[in-house]
Design an enzyme around this catalytic site. Structure first.
Site, PDB file in Angstrom:
ATOM      1  N   GLN A  35       0.784  -1.240   0.000  1.00  0.00           N
ATOM      2  CA  GLN A  35       0.000   0.000   0.000  1.00  0.00           C
ATOM      3  C   GLN A  35       0.817   1.293   0.000  1.00  0.00           C
ATOM      4  OE1 GLN A  35      -3.479   2.282   2.570  1.00  0.00           O
ATOM      5  NE2 GLN A  35      -3.127   0.147   3.032  1.00  0.00           N
ATOM      6  N   ARG A  56       6.931  -8.970 -10.370  1.00  0.00           N
ATOM      7  CA  ARG A  56       7.537 -10.274 -10.611  1.00  0.00           C
ATOM      8  C   ARG A  56       6.635 -11.116 -11.519  1.00  0.00           C
ATOM      9  NH1 ARG A  56      10.556 -12.630  -5.612  1.00  0.00           N
ATOM     10  NH2 ARG A  56       8.960 -11.416  -4.568  1.00  0.00           N
ATOM     11  N   LEU A  91       8.754  -8.351 -14.819  1.00  0.00           N
ATOM     12  CA  LEU A  91      10.206  -8.376 -14.991  1.00  0.00           C
ATOM     13  C   LEU A  91      10.838  -9.093 -13.807  1.00  0.00           C
ATOM     14  CD1 LEU A  91      12.330  -7.104 -16.929  1.00  0.00           C
ATOM     15  CD2 LEU A  91      12.489  -5.199 -15.327  1.00  0.00           C
ATOM     16  N   LYS A 113      16.028 -10.426 -11.015  1.00  0.00           N
ATOM     17  CA  LYS A 113      17.151 -11.211 -10.501  1.00  0.00           C
ATOM     18  C   LYS A 113      17.837 -12.013 -11.609  1.00  0.00           C
ATOM     19  CE  LYS A 113      16.128 -11.289  -5.659  1.00  0.00           C
ATOM     20  NZ  LYS A 113      15.510 -11.951  -4.532  1.00  0.00           N
ATOM     21  N   ASN A 122       9.401   0.357  -2.335  1.00  0.00           N
ATOM     22  CA  ASN A 122       9.197   0.129  -0.906  1.00  0.00           C
ATOM     23  C   ASN A 122       9.445  -1.341  -0.554  1.00  0.00           C
ATOM     24  OD1 ASN A 122       6.660  -0.601  -2.116  1.00  0.00           O
ATOM     25  ND2 ASN A 122       5.669  -0.450  -0.125  1.00  0.00           N
ATOM     26  N   PHE A 123      10.588  -1.824  -1.028  1.00  0.00           N
ATOM     27  CA  PHE A 123      11.017  -3.172  -0.665  1.00  0.00           C
ATOM     28  C   PHE A 123      11.479  -3.191   0.782  1.00  0.00           C
ATOM     29  CE2 PHE A 123      12.309  -3.351  -5.295  1.00  0.00           C
ATOM     30  CZ  PHE A 123      11.299  -4.225  -5.649  1.00  0.00           C
ATOM     31  N   LYS A 152      11.341  -5.090   8.816  1.00  0.00           N
ATOM     32  CA  LYS A 152      10.261  -4.948   7.839  1.00  0.00           C
ATOM     33  C   LYS A 152       9.050  -4.423   8.591  1.00  0.00           C
ATOM     34  CE  LYS A 152      11.640  -8.461   4.572  1.00  0.00           C
ATOM     35  NZ  LYS A 152      11.277  -9.684   3.863  1.00  0.00           N
ATOM     36  N   TYR A 206       4.778  -3.216   8.527  1.00  0.00           N
ATOM     37  CA  TYR A 206       3.444  -3.027   7.947  1.00  0.00           C
ATOM     38  C   TYR A 206       2.711  -1.931   8.724  1.00  0.00           C
ATOM     39  CZ  TYR A 206       3.775  -7.197   5.010  1.00  0.00           C
ATOM     40  OH  TYR A 206       4.141  -8.105   4.041  1.00  0.00           O
ATOM     41  N   GLU A 207       1.566  -1.558   8.187  1.00  0.00           N
ATOM     42  CA  GLU A 207       0.761  -0.460   8.717  1.00  0.00           C
ATOM     43  C   GLU A 207       0.728  -0.342  10.251  1.00  0.00           C
ATOM     44  OE1 GLU A 207      -1.486   1.988   7.146  1.00  0.00           O
ATOM     45  OE2 GLU A 207      -1.390   2.577   9.223  1.00  0.00           O
ATOM     46  N   ASP A 217       0.710   3.488   6.037  1.00  0.00           N
ATOM     47  CA  ASP A 217       0.858   3.158   4.616  1.00  0.00           C
ATOM     48  C   ASP A 217       0.578   4.349   3.689  1.00  0.00           C
ATOM     49  OD1 ASP A 217       1.679   0.598   5.057  1.00  0.00           O
ATOM     50  OD2 ASP A 217      -0.277  -0.302   4.786  1.00  0.00           O
ATOM     51  N   GLY A 245      -7.673  19.509  20.658  1.00  0.00           N
ATOM     52  CA  GLY A 245      -7.120  20.853  20.521  1.00  0.00           C
ATOM     53  C   GLY A 245      -7.690  21.726  21.618  1.00  0.00           C
ATOM     54  N   GLY A 246      -7.935  22.977  21.278  1.00  0.00           N
ATOM     55  CA  GLY A 246      -8.473  23.892  22.284  1.00  0.00           C
ATOM     56  C   GLY A 246      -9.988  23.793  22.429  1.00  0.00           C
ATOM     57  N   GLN A 249     -17.109  24.822  20.578  1.00  0.00           N
ATOM     58  CA  GLN A 249     -16.157  25.877  20.219  1.00  0.00           C
ATOM     59  C   GLN A 249     -16.416  27.059  21.156  1.00  0.00           C
ATOM     60  OE1 GLN A 249     -16.791  27.339  16.294  1.00  0.00           O
ATOM     61  NE2 GLN A 249     -14.652  27.914  15.975  1.00  0.00           N
TER      62      GLN A 249
HETATM   63  N1  COA Z   1      11.983  -9.607  -9.601  1.00  0.00           N
HETATM   64  C1  COA Z   1      12.782 -10.328  -8.780  1.00  0.00           C
HETATM   65  N2  COA Z   1      12.756 -10.196  -7.434  1.00  0.00           N
HETATM   66  C2  COA Z   1      11.900  -9.318  -6.919  1.00  0.00           C
HETATM   67  C3  COA Z   1      11.066  -8.521  -7.715  1.00  0.00           C
HETATM   68  C4  COA Z   1      11.123  -8.699  -9.126  1.00  0.00           C
HETATM   69  N3  COA Z   1      10.367  -8.008  -9.953  1.00  0.00           N
HETATM   70  N4  COA Z   1      10.311  -7.745  -6.911  1.00  0.00           N
HETATM   71  C5  COA Z   1      10.676  -8.043  -5.649  1.00  0.00           C
HETATM   72  N5  COA Z   1      11.631  -8.964  -5.650  1.00  0.00           N
HETATM   73  C6  COA Z   1      12.313  -9.548  -4.503  1.00  0.00           C
HETATM   74  C7  COA Z   1      13.151  -8.563  -3.747  1.00  0.00           C
HETATM   75  O1  COA Z   1      14.344  -8.311  -4.431  1.00  0.00           O
HETATM   76  C8  COA Z   1      13.349  -9.284  -2.426  1.00  0.00           C
HETATM   77  O2  COA Z   1      14.375 -10.244  -2.572  1.00  0.00           O
HETATM   78  P1  COA Z   1      15.539 -10.473  -1.472  1.00  0.00           P
HETATM   79  O3  COA Z   1      14.930 -10.289  -0.127  1.00  0.00           O
HETATM   80  O4  COA Z   1      15.935 -11.891  -1.767  1.00  0.00           O
HETATM   81  O5  COA Z   1      16.615  -9.535  -1.732  1.00  0.00           O
HETATM   82  C9  COA Z   1      12.067 -10.102  -2.277  1.00  0.00           C
HETATM   83  O6  COA Z   1      11.384  -9.966  -3.520  1.00  0.00           O
HETATM   84  C10 COA Z   1      11.171  -9.687  -1.147  1.00  0.00           C
HETATM   85  O7  COA Z   1      11.006  -8.289  -1.069  1.00  0.00           O
HETATM   86  P2  COA Z   1      10.441  -7.624   0.240  1.00  0.00           P
HETATM   87  O8  COA Z   1      10.115  -6.215  -0.081  1.00  0.00           O
HETATM   88  O9  COA Z   1      11.391  -7.760   1.388  1.00  0.00           O
HETATM   89  O10 COA Z   1       9.071  -8.422   0.491  1.00  0.00           O
HETATM   90  P3  COA Z   1       8.408  -9.058   1.793  1.00  0.00           P
HETATM   91  O11 COA Z   1       7.125  -9.612   1.322  1.00  0.00           O
HETATM   92  O12 COA Z   1       9.303  -9.991   2.506  1.00  0.00           O
HETATM   93  O13 COA Z   1       8.139  -7.838   2.757  1.00  0.00           O
HETATM   94  C11 COA Z   1       7.262  -5.691   3.388  1.00  0.00           C
HETATM   95  C12 COA Z   1       7.056  -6.969   2.567  1.00  0.00           C
HETATM   96  C13 COA Z   1       6.151  -4.739   3.015  1.00  0.00           C
HETATM   97  C14 COA Z   1       7.188  -6.019   4.884  1.00  0.00           C
HETATM   98  C15 COA Z   1       8.647  -5.078   3.050  1.00  0.00           C
HETATM   99  O14 COA Z   1       8.701  -4.890   1.660  1.00  0.00           O
HETATM  100  C16 COA Z   1       8.921  -3.774   3.748  1.00  0.00           C
HETATM  101  O15 COA Z   1       9.220  -3.730   4.943  1.00  0.00           O
HETATM  102  N6  COA Z   1       8.882  -2.683   2.978  1.00  0.00           N
HETATM  103  C17 COA Z   1       9.233  -1.364   3.472  1.00  0.00           C
HETATM  104  C18 COA Z   1       8.161  -0.814   4.332  1.00  0.00           C
HETATM  105  C19 COA Z   1       6.841  -0.775   3.639  1.00  0.00           C
HETATM  106  O16 COA Z   1       6.674  -0.174   2.610  1.00  0.00           O
HETATM  107  N7  COA Z   1       5.855  -1.403   4.263  1.00  0.00           N
HETATM  108  C20 COA Z   1       4.489  -1.130   3.944  1.00  0.00           C
HETATM  109  C21 COA Z   1       3.901  -1.986   3.016  1.00  0.00           C
HETATM  110  S1  COA Z   1       2.261  -1.335   2.773  1.00  0.00           S
END
Ligand code: COA
Length: 417
Positions: free
Chosen positions: A17, A38, A72, A75, A96-97, A137, A139-140, A169, A249-250, A274
Site C-alpha cells: 500500500q 515479478r 520483470l 534477478k 518500498n522493498f 520490515k 506493515y501499517e 501506509d 485541541g483547544g 467551540q
Molecule cells: N523480480 C525479482 N525479485 C523481486 C522482484 C522482481 N520483480 N520484486 C521483488 N523482488 C524480490 C526482492 O528483491 C526481495 O528479494 P531479497 O529479499 O531476496 O533480496 C524479495 O522480492 C522480497 O522483497 P520484500 O520487499 O522484502 O518483500 P516481503 O514480502 O518480505 O516484505 C514488506 C514486505 C512490506 C514487509 C517489506 O517490503 C517492507 O518492509 N517494505 C518497506 C516498508 C513498507 O513499505 N511497508 C508497507 C507496506 S504497505
C-alpha cells in the site's frame, strides 16, 4: 488537456500500500507510471483479500489505477538489462522493498546515479536510515505503534489502539509524493541532478502525531492536560494518555449518541464546543439560561462538568437522527458532523459529484468503487482508469525501450518478463 506531470516517467517498484498509494497519485496527475512486477505473481495485493476468484483484488485495483504493468524478473541477467535500460530513460524510481532489497538486486543508489544522474530514487522504509530498527520490515499497524499513534489512541482503560486510517501506509506514500515533487522541482533548478528521497513510516506517523509530542511537553511542564477526559477528575502519569474521543485541541468535543444508537452502532455525531460558539450552542440545545451563567459561561468554568454538558446535549439529541441533528446545528454554526459509515460514504451524492468516490471499470472485474483524487484542481479534471492486469503492458514497454519483437520473444522464453 495536458496533465501537469505528463512526460515524467516513473519506474514503480512498489507493492502493498505505502508505495502504490504514492505512485497512483502521481499517475492521476499525468505521470507515466510503469509498475514493475515479478512474473507470474505480481504485487501480493493482486491476490490478497480477493472477493472474486481469479480476479485482481480490490486491494490492488484501488491502489494501482492509471498505471501500466511490466512483468520483470530483476534477478535474472536479462531482467537486470531491461531494468538498466528503463533506468536510463526514466525520471523517478519509487520502491518500498524490505531493507536492502534494491541493493541486493544490484541497483544501489550509486549504481543508479551512474546510469542516470538525473534519476530521483524514492524509497519507503519502516524506519529511517541509521535508525536502530532500520533492518525491520514494517506493515501499517507496526508503524502506527512505532510512530506514537497507538499509545495515544483509544480509551484510557483500554489497550493501545490502531486507527483504521492508513497512517503508516497511504500517509507515508503521500509524504513520499511530496518528496518526489520537491526533488523534481529541485532538478529543474540545479541542472538536472537527481537525488535520493527517503521517507520512513515511523516518521510519517509521528509527523501526524506532532500534537501529541506537543502534549508530552506540556505534560512534562505542568503535570496535566486540560483538554483530556482525565482532567480534572482522573489522574495523569508522565506520558500522554489515550484521550478517547476528546477534541484534542483547544475545543472540547466528543462523540454523542443520537436517535437509534441502541440498534445502530453509528447513530452518533461528533459535537464540538467551540469557545465563541457557546451562546449559539445553548440556544440550539434549549439551554439559553447557560449563556450568562457564571458556572457555564467560560471554557474553564465548563471544564469540570464537560461530560454533564455532553449528557445534556445527548438528551437533546435523543429524538433526532444524526443527519437531522447536524441539519439543526449547522444553522447555529456549530462544528459537527454525522459519524459516517463506509456504506453511507459510498452512496454520498456530494462525494460522487466531486469525484472523491468514483466508479471505475476493470477489464475482468467490471465496475467497482474507488476513492478518487482528494486534491481538486481548477485546471485538471482527474480521470481514474482501471488498474492494469499483470504484465498487460510488458511488450509495449519493451518496445519503447528499443527491444525488437525477436528480442522480446527471447525475454519471454527466458522467463525474464
Ligand atoms: N523480480 C525479482 N525479485 C523481486 C522482484 C522482481 N520483480 N520484486 C521483488 N523482488 C524480490 C526482492 O528483491 C526481495 O528479494 P531479497 O529479499 O531476496 O533480496 C524479495 O522480492 C522480497 O522483497 P520484500 O520487499 O522484502 O518483500 P516481503 O514480502 O518480505 O516484505 C514488506 C514486505 C512490506 C514487509 C517489506 O517490503 C517492507 O518492509 N517494505 C518497506 C516498508 C513498507 O513499505 N511497508 C508497507 C507496506 S504497505
Amino acid at each position: 488537456m495536458t496533465k501537469p506531470l505528463e512526460g515524467i516517467k516513473i519506474i514503480d517498484f512498489t507493492h502493498v500500500q505505502a508505495g502504490p498509494a504514492c505512485t497512483q497519485l502521481l499517475a492521476w496527475y499525468g505521470a507515466d507510471v510503469i509498475k514493475v512486477e515479478r512474473p507470474g505473481a505480481g504485487d501480493v495485493t493482486r491476490s490478497q483479500l480477493r472477493d472474486i476468484p481469479g480476479v485482481d483484488a480490490l486491494y490492488f485495483t484501488m491502489l494501482n489505477s492509471n498505471k501500466k504493468s511490466l512483468t520483470l524478473d530483476t534477478k535474472t541477467p536479462e531482467g537486470k538489462e531491461v531494468l538498466t535500460r528503463l533506468i536510463k530513460q526514466s525520471d523517478v524510481l519509487v520502491e518500498n522493498f524490505g531493507p536492502g532489497a534494491l541493493d541486493r538486486m544490484g541497483f544501489t543508489w550509486e549504481h543508479i546515479r551512474e546510469l542516470n544522474p538525473g534519476m530521483i530514487v524514492a524509497s519507503v522504509k519502516g524506519f529511517s536510515d541509521g535508525h536502530h530498527y532500520e533492518d525491520l520490515k514494517v506493515y501499517e499497524n507496526v508503524a502506527q505503534c512505532a510512530g506514537g499513534a497507538a499509545s495515544t489512541t483509544g480509551f484510557d482503560d483500554g489497550p493501545p489502539t490502531v486507527s483504521a486510517a492508513a497512517l503508516g501506509d497511504s500517509n507515508t506514500g503521500m509524504h513520499l509524493a511530496i518528496g518526489i515533487l520537491t526533488a523534481l522541482h529541485a532538478r529543474n533548478r540545479n541542472g538536472g541532478k537527481g537525488q535520493k528521497v527517503a521517507v520512513s513510516m515511523q516518521d510519517s506517523v509521528l509527523n501526524l502525531c506532532r500534537v501529541k509530542l506537543r502534549d508530552q511537553q506540556r505534560l512534562d511542564r505542568i503535570g496535566y492536560l486540560e483538554e483530556y477526559p482525565q482532567y480534572p477528575h482522573g489522574s495523569f502519569t508522565d506520558v500522554v494518555p489515550r484521550g478517547g474521543n476528546a477534541g484534542g485541541g483547544g475545543q472540547p468535543g466528543w462523540v454523542l449518541k443520537c436517535k437509534g444508537w441502541e440498534t445502530d452502532k453509528n447513530a452518533y455525531i461528533y459535537f464540538t464546543i467551540q469557545g465563541h460558539a457557546w451562546a449559539p450552542i445553548c440556544k440550539a440545545i434549549g439551554k439559553p439560561e447557560w449563556i450568562e451563567d457564571p458556572a457555564y459561561m467560560t471554557a474553564s468554568a465548563r471544564q469540570d462538568k464537560i461530560f454533564d454538558i455532553f449528557g445534556t446535549i445527548e438528551a437533546w439529541l435523543a429524538d433526532k437522527t444524526k443527519f437531522e441533528a447536524v441539519n439543526i446545528l449547522r444553522k447555529f454554526d456549530i462544528p459537527c458532523a454525522p459519524v459516517m459509515t463506509m456504506k453511507e460514504l459510498a452512496n454520498d451524492p456530494s462525494l460522487r459529484e466531486s469525484g472523491t468516490i468514483t466508479e471505475v471499470d476493470h477489464k475482468e472485474r467490471g465496475k467497482y468503487l474507488t476513492v478518487g483524487s482528494p486534491i481538486k484542481f481548477s485546471d485538471l479534471k482527474v480521470e481514474i482508469t482501471g488498474s492494469p492486469l499483470l504484465g498487460e503492458h510488458t511488450n509495449e514497454v519493451l518496445e519503447t525501450l528499443g527491444y525488437s519483437s525477436k528480442e522480446i520473444a527471447a525475454l519471454h522464453a527466458a522467463s525474464a518478463v
